[in-house]
Design a protein around this motif. Structure first.
Motif, short mmCIF file in Angstrom:
data_model
loop_
_atom_site.label_atom_id
_atom_site.label_comp_id
_atom_site.label_asym_id
_atom_site.label_seq_id
_atom_site.Cartn_x
_atom_site.Cartn_y
_atom_site.Cartn_z
N THR A 208 0.82 -1.21 0.00
CA THR A 208 0.00 0.00 0.00
C THR A 208 0.86 1.25 0.00
O THR A 208 0.53 2.24 -0.67
CB THR A 208 -0.93 0.00 1.23
OG1 THR A 208 -1.75 -1.18 1.21
CG2 THR A 208 -1.83 1.23 1.23
N LEU B 244 -8.91 9.49 -5.12
CA LEU B 244 -9.53 8.28 -4.59
C LEU B 244 -10.96 8.17 -5.10
O LEU B 244 -11.59 9.17 -5.46
CB LEU B 244 -9.53 8.32 -3.06
CG LEU B 244 -8.16 8.29 -2.38
CD1 LEU B 244 -8.33 8.48 -0.88
CD2 LEU B 244 -7.43 6.98 -2.67
N TRP C 52 -16.38 1.93 -2.98
CA TRP C 52 -15.59 1.48 -1.83
C TRP C 52 -16.10 0.14 -1.31
O TRP C 52 -15.31 -0.72 -0.89
CB TRP C 52 -15.62 2.53 -0.73
CG TRP C 52 -14.71 3.67 -0.98
CD1 TRP C 52 -15.03 4.90 -1.50
CD2 TRP C 52 -13.29 3.71 -0.75
NE1 TRP C 52 -13.91 5.68 -1.60
CE2 TRP C 52 -12.83 5.00 -1.15
CE3 TRP C 52 -12.37 2.79 -0.25
CZ2 TRP C 52 -11.49 5.37 -1.05
CZ3 TRP C 52 -11.03 3.16 -0.15
CH2 TRP C 52 -10.61 4.43 -0.54
N SER D 251 -12.89 5.71 -12.05
CA SER D 251 -11.60 5.87 -11.37
C SER D 251 -10.52 5.16 -12.17
O SER D 251 -10.78 4.19 -12.88
CB SER D 251 -11.66 5.30 -9.95
OG SER D 251 -12.61 5.98 -9.18
N ALA E 154 -5.81 4.25 -8.89
CA ALA E 154 -6.63 4.66 -7.75
C ALA E 154 -7.41 3.48 -7.19
O ALA E 154 -7.52 3.31 -5.97
CB ALA E 154 -7.58 5.78 -8.16
N SER F 148 -6.62 1.87 -3.46
CA SER F 148 -7.72 1.83 -2.50
C SER F 148 -8.02 0.41 -2.08
O SER F 148 -8.30 0.13 -0.90
CB SER F 148 -8.96 2.47 -3.14
OG SER F 148 -8.72 3.80 -3.54
N GLN F 149 -7.93 -0.51 -3.03
CA GLN F 149 -8.17 -1.92 -2.72
C GLN F 149 -7.15 -2.45 -1.72
O GLN F 149 -7.50 -3.12 -0.74
CB GLN F 149 -8.13 -2.73 -4.01
CG GLN F 149 -8.25 -4.24 -3.83
CD GLN F 149 -8.08 -4.97 -5.15
OE1 GLN F 149 -8.72 -4.66 -6.13
NE2 GLN F 149 -7.18 -5.94 -5.17
N PHE G 254 -5.40 -0.70 0.37
CA PHE G 254 -5.63 -0.02 1.64
C PHE G 254 -6.74 -0.71 2.43
O PHE G 254 -6.60 -0.94 3.65
CB PHE G 254 -6.00 1.44 1.38
CG PHE G 254 -6.45 2.18 2.61
CD1 PHE G 254 -5.54 2.53 3.61
CD2 PHE G 254 -7.78 2.51 2.79
CE1 PHE G 254 -5.96 3.20 4.75
CE2 PHE G 254 -8.21 3.19 3.93
CZ PHE G 254 -7.30 3.54 4.92
N LEU G 255 -7.81 -1.10 1.75
CA LEU G 255 -8.90 -1.80 2.44
C LEU G 255 -8.46 -3.19 2.89
O LEU G 255 -8.85 -3.65 3.97
CB LEU G 255 -10.10 -1.90 1.51
CG LEU G 255 -10.81 -0.57 1.20
CD1 LEU G 255 -11.89 -0.77 0.15
CD2 LEU G 255 -11.42 0.01 2.47
#
Length: 342
Positions: free
Chosen positions: A73, A87, A94, A207, A211, A215-216, A218-219
């Motif tokens: 990440t 984002l 999300w 997106s 991005a 984000s993926q 990060f989750l």
């Protein structure tokens, strides 16, 4: 699922032959040839199984996965900051990314880490080669537009035969740890499940691929950060070699490798890009034998050659004029889809 003309196509929604050509930018430095990036991706992911093995010598499997996701990440966060990526803005996006993070990152990474507690890194890399086989079987059910050709079926079947040869199937898989092997196979199944979900839910999200990927990850990091303390205790120390292995696993095997993968998908299509899966067991076997001293029998290199032959057959195309004639609906759909030059 065609790309929006107002934004760059996301690799998660691009099919081979449907990506619009990007406008030429004379001031932009050309990227290295895709074959070089393909080879680099094969090496990075092939050595990932060795790094997982080394990481589990000092940390619990969930801790290895958490460290991997944190490092990956961080790499993508830097790339997003450099390119000033925004984002995703909608809660729906999300939510879908959270599901994708589970199937594409948190679950398979953790399963491979647990599997390598009891199986060699070479076997884990070989199990990873079954991912395209699972993917083809699932896509027939879930993606009506992905009807495999006879050549691809033959190539994937030959590749699977090579995997069985490496495993020594004629010996009844004697000496294998069934639990660890099952975990590695389940991890390989998780990847196509995640990709199919992404294609069905995130196509045309607006997106960029970078991005969405950042984000993926990060989750996925958040998911592991919540779960890891429940099942593991804090490490007593930070041994140097396992720590370096986990950081390299994340920065290279997750961060840089994901950037390479999406670039390949955009340029040459997912069918060719996914063939990196067949080279991973060869490299993982070589790394496990030479670095970790894992045992190598005659069937391993023979099976590896069969795997490579299957990969080559899967990438081959039928001679011009011998393909099946499209029906009227298929012909009209082709007219509506932009085709990238080759």
């Amino acid at each position: 699922m065609s790309a929006l003309p107002t934004s760059p196509p996301s690799p998660v929604s691009v099919r081979q032959g449907t990506a619009p050509a990007a406008p030429a930018d004379p001031a932009r430095r050309p990227a290295p040839d895709w074959r070089l990036r393909f080879a680099a991706l094969s090496l990075i992911w092939g050595f990932s199984f060795l790094l997982i093995k080394v990481g589990t010598d000092g940390y619990a499997p969930l801790q290895v996965t958490l460290g991997r996701l944190l490092s990956g990440t961080a790499v993508l966060a830097v790339a997003m900051a450099v390119k000033r990526e925004r984002l995703p803005r909608t809660a729906r996006t999300w939510g879908h990314l959270a599901v994708a993070a589970f199937f594409l990152n948190a679950l398979p990474f953790s399963l491979f880490a647990y599997a390598e507690l009891t199986i060699p890194s070479t076997l884990a890399g070989i199990c990873n080669a079954t991912s395209p086989l699972w993917g083809m079987a699932l896509s027939v059910v879930a993606l009506s537009e992905d009807r495999p050709t006879r050549r691809r079926v033959a190539g994937l079947g030959l590749g699977f035969l090579g995997v069985l040869t490496v495993l020594g199937a004629w010996q009844g898989f004697s000496g294998l740890d069934l639990t660890g092997t099952a975990m590695a196979l389940l991890a390989s199944l998780s990847y196509p499940v995640g990709w199919i979900y992404v294609r069905r839910t995130l196509a045309g999200s607006g997106s960029s691929a970078l991005a969405l990927t950042g984000s993926q990850l990060f989750l996925g990091t958040l998911q592991l950060a919540l779960v890891t303390p429940l099942f593991t205790s804090a490490p007593a120390g930070f041994p140097l070699l396992p720590t370096l292995a986990v950081v390299a696993l994340g920065a290279l095997g997750t961060g840089l490798a994901v950037l390479l993968q999406y670039g390949l998908v955009t340029e040459v299509g997912p069918t060719t890009a996914q063939m990196v899966t067949y080279f991973i067991p060869v490299i993982a076997t070589a790394a496990g034998v030479t670095v970790l001293g894992e045992q190598l029998d005659w069937n391993t290199p023979v099976g590896a050659l069969v795997v490579l032959a299957g990969a080559a057959l899967t990438q081959s195309r039928p001679p011009a004029g011998q393909g099946r004639r499209p029906n009227r609906r298929g012909f009209r759909n082709r007219l509506r889809k932009p085709v990238s030059p080759r």
